[in-house]
Design an enzyme around this catalytic site. Sequence first.
Site, PDB file in Angstrom:
ATOM      1  NE  ARG A   1      13.328 -16.174 -44.253  1.00 35.83           N
ATOM      2  CZ  ARG A   1      12.381 -15.221 -43.924  1.00 35.83           C
ATOM      3  NH1 ARG A   1      11.560 -14.935 -44.935  1.00 35.83           N
ATOM      4  NH2 ARG A   1      12.307 -14.531 -42.858  1.00 35.83           N
TER       5      ARG A   1
ATOM      6  CG  ASN B   1      11.658 -19.174 -43.336  1.00 36.37           C
ATOM      7  OD1 ASN B   1      12.730 -19.499 -43.388  1.00 36.37           O
ATOM      8  ND2 ASN B   1      11.451 -18.153 -42.506  1.00 36.37           N
TER       9      ASN B   1
END
Length: 90
Positions: free
Chosen positions: A19, A37
């Site tokens: 990320r 996620n």
Amino acid sequence: MPMRVAYEVHGDVQGVNYRSFATKKATSYGLTGWVTNTSDGTVKGEAQGEETSLQKFIQDLGEGPSAASVTKVENSEIDEVKGENSFNTK
């Protein structure tokens, strides 16, 4: 003309700074959107900006950070979001 894509990244992509990688890449291309996620082990999000920048971003998503092992990146064009001004990690 700006466009927006939804994407989902499959493989070993959680717990490997994916990320953060996506956020840095998106910001470097001047894109807005988000990344998160998922409970099924993928990473998904949306990105918005110029088509050439989005193409580079999607290509980068396929490579991922060095600790990741990406097996597939799915993406599709979606409706633009007005008034968005940053790329965020959720």
